[in-house]
Scaffold this active site. Structure first.
Site, PDB file in Angstrom:
ATOM      1  N   ARG A   1     -13.947  -0.262 -11.633  1.00  0.00           N
ATOM      2  CA  ARG A   1     -13.449  -1.296 -12.698  1.00  0.00           C
ATOM      3  C   ARG A   1     -14.220  -2.799 -12.516  1.00  0.00           C
ATOM      4  O   ARG A   1     -14.352  -3.288 -13.402  1.00  0.00           O
ATOM      5  CB  ARG A   1     -11.883  -1.467 -12.479  1.00  0.00           C
ATOM      6  CG  ARG A   1     -11.161  -2.264 -13.683  1.00  0.00           C
ATOM      7  CD  ARG A   1      -9.849  -2.157 -13.464  1.00  0.00           C
ATOM      8  NE  ARG A   1      -9.228  -3.231 -12.501  1.00  0.00           N
ATOM      9  CZ  ARG A   1      -7.950  -3.401 -12.145  1.00  0.00           C
ATOM     10  NH1 ARG A   1      -6.811  -2.509 -12.574  1.00  0.00           N
ATOM     11  NH2 ARG A   1      -7.470  -4.203 -11.339  1.00  0.00           N
TER      12      ARG A   1
ATOM     13  N   LYS B   1      -1.351   0.957 -14.111  1.00  0.00           N
ATOM     14  CA  LYS B   1      -0.199   0.325 -14.496  1.00  0.00           C
ATOM     15  C   LYS B   1      -0.607  -0.284 -15.855  1.00  0.00           C
ATOM     16  O   LYS B   1       0.247  -0.105 -16.928  1.00  0.00           O
ATOM     17  CB  LYS B   1       0.509  -0.815 -13.715  1.00  0.00           C
ATOM     18  CG  LYS B   1       0.858  -0.294 -12.275  1.00  0.00           C
ATOM     19  CD  LYS B   1       1.587  -1.433 -11.374  1.00  0.00           C
ATOM     20  CE  LYS B   1       0.655  -2.577 -10.986  1.00  0.00           C
ATOM     21  NZ  LYS B   1      -0.155  -2.377 -10.218  1.00  0.00           N
TER      22      LYS B   1
ATOM     23  N   ARG C   1     -13.545  -9.196 -13.101  1.00  0.00           N
ATOM     24  CA  ARG C   1     -12.383  -9.771 -12.307  1.00  0.00           C
ATOM     25  C   ARG C   1     -13.124 -10.054 -11.036  1.00  0.00           C
ATOM     26  O   ARG C   1     -13.385  -8.942 -10.287  1.00  0.00           O
ATOM     27  CB  ARG C   1     -11.271  -8.833 -12.451  1.00  0.00           C
ATOM     28  CG  ARG C   1     -10.389  -8.952 -13.321  1.00  0.00           C
ATOM     29  CD  ARG C   1      -9.359  -8.043 -13.158  1.00  0.00           C
ATOM     30  NE  ARG C   1      -8.463  -8.281 -11.979  1.00  0.00           N
ATOM     31  CZ  ARG C   1      -7.290  -7.637 -11.932  1.00  0.00           C
ATOM     32  NH1 ARG C   1      -6.848  -6.831 -12.492  1.00  0.00           N
ATOM     33  NH2 ARG C   1      -6.624  -7.891 -10.637  1.00  0.00           N
TER      34      ARG C   1
ATOM     35  N   ARG D   1       6.641  -8.117  -7.136  1.00  0.00           N
ATOM     36  CA  ARG D   1       5.913  -7.781  -5.841  1.00  0.00           C
ATOM     37  C   ARG D   1       6.394  -8.216  -4.593  1.00  0.00           C
ATOM     38  O   ARG D   1       5.703  -7.972  -3.421  1.00  0.00           O
ATOM     39  CB  ARG D   1       4.506  -8.549  -6.090  1.00  0.00           C
ATOM     40  CG  ARG D   1       3.311  -7.646  -6.754  1.00  0.00           C
ATOM     41  CD  ARG D   1       2.213  -8.714  -6.784  1.00  0.00           C
ATOM     42  NE  ARG D   1       0.913  -7.958  -6.860  1.00  0.00           N
ATOM     43  CZ  ARG D   1       0.301  -7.566  -8.137  1.00  0.00           C
ATOM     44  NH1 ARG D   1       1.007  -7.721  -9.135  1.00  0.00           N
ATOM     45  NH2 ARG D   1      -0.878  -7.053  -7.829  1.00  0.00           N
TER      46      ARG D   1
ATOM     47  N   ARG E   1      -5.948  -6.643  -0.948  1.00  0.00           N
ATOM     48  CA  ARG E   1      -4.750  -6.523  -1.865  1.00  0.00           C
ATOM     49  C   ARG E   1      -4.073  -5.134  -1.511  1.00  0.00           C
ATOM     50  O   ARG E   1      -2.809  -5.107  -1.820  1.00  0.00           O
ATOM     51  CB  ARG E   1      -5.403  -6.301  -3.141  1.00  0.00           C
ATOM     52  CG  ARG E   1      -5.893  -7.497  -3.689  1.00  0.00           C
ATOM     53  CD  ARG E   1      -6.884  -7.482  -4.873  1.00  0.00           C
ATOM     54  NE  ARG E   1      -6.530  -6.936  -6.031  1.00  0.00           N
ATOM     55  CZ  ARG E   1      -6.999  -6.545  -7.060  1.00  0.00           C
ATOM     56  NH1 ARG E   1      -8.647  -6.221  -6.951  1.00  0.00           N
ATOM     57  NH2 ARG E   1      -6.608  -5.638  -8.148  1.00  0.00           N
TER      58      ARG E   1
HETATM   59  P1  AMP Z   1      -2.694  -7.655 -11.003  1.00  0.00           P
HETATM   60  O1  AMP Z   1      -3.512  -8.099 -12.180  1.00  0.00           O
HETATM   61  O2  AMP Z   1      -1.463  -7.423 -11.239  1.00  0.00           O
HETATM   62  O3  AMP Z   1      -3.767  -6.730 -10.072  1.00  0.00           O
HETATM   63  O4  AMP Z   1      -2.755  -9.178 -10.105  1.00  0.00           O
HETATM   64  C1  AMP Z   1      -3.867  -9.920  -9.611  1.00  0.00           C
HETATM   65  C2  AMP Z   1      -3.620 -10.969  -8.768  1.00  0.00           C
HETATM   66  O5  AMP Z   1      -2.563 -11.948  -9.175  1.00  0.00           O
HETATM   67  C3  AMP Z   1      -2.897 -10.331  -7.324  1.00  0.00           C
HETATM   68  O6  AMP Z   1      -3.579  -9.759  -6.506  1.00  0.00           O
HETATM   69  C4  AMP Z   1      -2.177 -11.718  -7.059  1.00  0.00           C
HETATM   70  O7  AMP Z   1      -2.961 -12.557  -6.430  1.00  0.00           O
HETATM   71  C5  AMP Z   1      -1.676 -12.329  -8.215  1.00  0.00           C
HETATM   72  N1  AMP Z   1      -0.287 -11.718  -8.827  1.00  0.00           N
HETATM   73  C6  AMP Z   1      -0.036 -10.888  -9.867  1.00  0.00           C
HETATM   74  N2  AMP Z   1       1.161 -10.482 -10.067  1.00  0.00           N
HETATM   75  C7  AMP Z   1       1.769 -11.362  -8.864  1.00  0.00           C
HETATM   76  C8  AMP Z   1       3.101 -11.382  -8.394  1.00  0.00           C
HETATM   77  N3  AMP Z   1       4.084 -10.975  -9.041  1.00  0.00           N
HETATM   78  N4  AMP Z   1       3.302 -12.147  -7.201  1.00  0.00           N
HETATM   79  C9  AMP Z   1       2.286 -12.862  -6.727  1.00  0.00           C
HETATM   80  N5  AMP Z   1       0.934 -12.724  -7.060  1.00  0.00           N
HETATM   81  C10 AMP Z   1       0.731 -11.982  -8.182  1.00  0.00           C
END
Ligand code: AMP
Length: 193
Positions: free
Chosen positions: A130, A16, A136, A91, A148
């Site tokens: 990654r 994404k 991260r 989400r 996740r």
């Molecule tokens: P991402 O960078 O999108 O993979 O998000 C990394 C982490 O941020 C996720 O595993 C969640 O812990 C948190 N996170 C990101 N977006 C959301 C969301 N829309 N709702 C809840 N937690 C989020």
């Protein structure tokens, strides 16, 4: 004026973020990644960042009210754009409902949800790779990665069905070269806008 509001959807590691970077250039939209916003807050050690980190490090979702509030602030702070690419949001169903209500209050709506289809084995492989360079914490631990993916299956995948009921969900094959996937996305998006 109607804006273009795209939801870029798919499991963690489905590409994404990578695709969003190309899409914002082509369609002149604002990229809003809730994960990036949380990481920015963590980098600045803000109260919001510290709260989010507790959940992110475990592979869990940050609570809806925190996430929705942050998202709305970001949209409100950038009103003069042609539209948005939401990456990693919504989400959960409450987040999707909040987004619809919020956009509706501005006489806007979701133009479409575009899902990148990638299977679990490929995702674990990509995320571990990654993790070697991304810095991260949630990418470098296989247990957190699996968590996740589980959270995606239990709480997030239903968001696809939610927008499908509005005839707004679309899916493309998310495996292949970045250029090929981008071309598939553009073909789909051109048909939506
Ligand atoms: P991402 O960078 O999108 O993979 O998000 C990394 C982490 O941020 C996720 O595993 C969640 O812990 C948190 N996170 C990101 N977006 C959301 C969301 N829309 N709702 C809840 N937690 C989020």
């Amino acid at each position: 004026m109607k804006k273009t509001n795209l939801i870029l959807f798919g499991p963690p590691g489905s590409g994404k973020g990578t695709q969003a970077k190309y899409l914002v250039d082509k369609y002149e939209l604002l990229h809003i990644s809730t994960g990036d916003l949380f990481r920015y807050e963590i980098g600045n050690a803000t109260p919001l960042g510290l709260k989010a980190k507790e959940y992110m490090d475990k592979g869990q979702l940050v609570p809806d009210e925190v996430t929705i509030g942050m998202l709305k602030n970001k949209v409100d702070a950038n009103p003069d754009v042609k539209g948005y690419i939401f990456d990693g949001f919504p989400r959960t169903i409450p987040q999707a409902e909040a987004l619809d209500k919020f956009l509706d209050s501005q006489e806007q709506s979701v133009t479409g949800l575009v899902a990148l289809d990638v299977d679990d084995d490929e995702i674990v492989k990509r995320l571990l790779k990654r993790g070697e360079t991304s810095n991260r914490p949630d990418d470098s631990n296989e247990e957190v990665i699996r968590k996740r993916i589980e959270v995606y299956g239990n709480e997030t995948a239903v968001v696809y069905d939610y927008y499908d009921r509005q005839n707004a969900s679309h899916k493309i094959e998310g495996v292949g070269s970045i250029e090929d996937i981008f071309a598939r996305l553009c073909q789909l998006i051109d048909g939506l806008i």
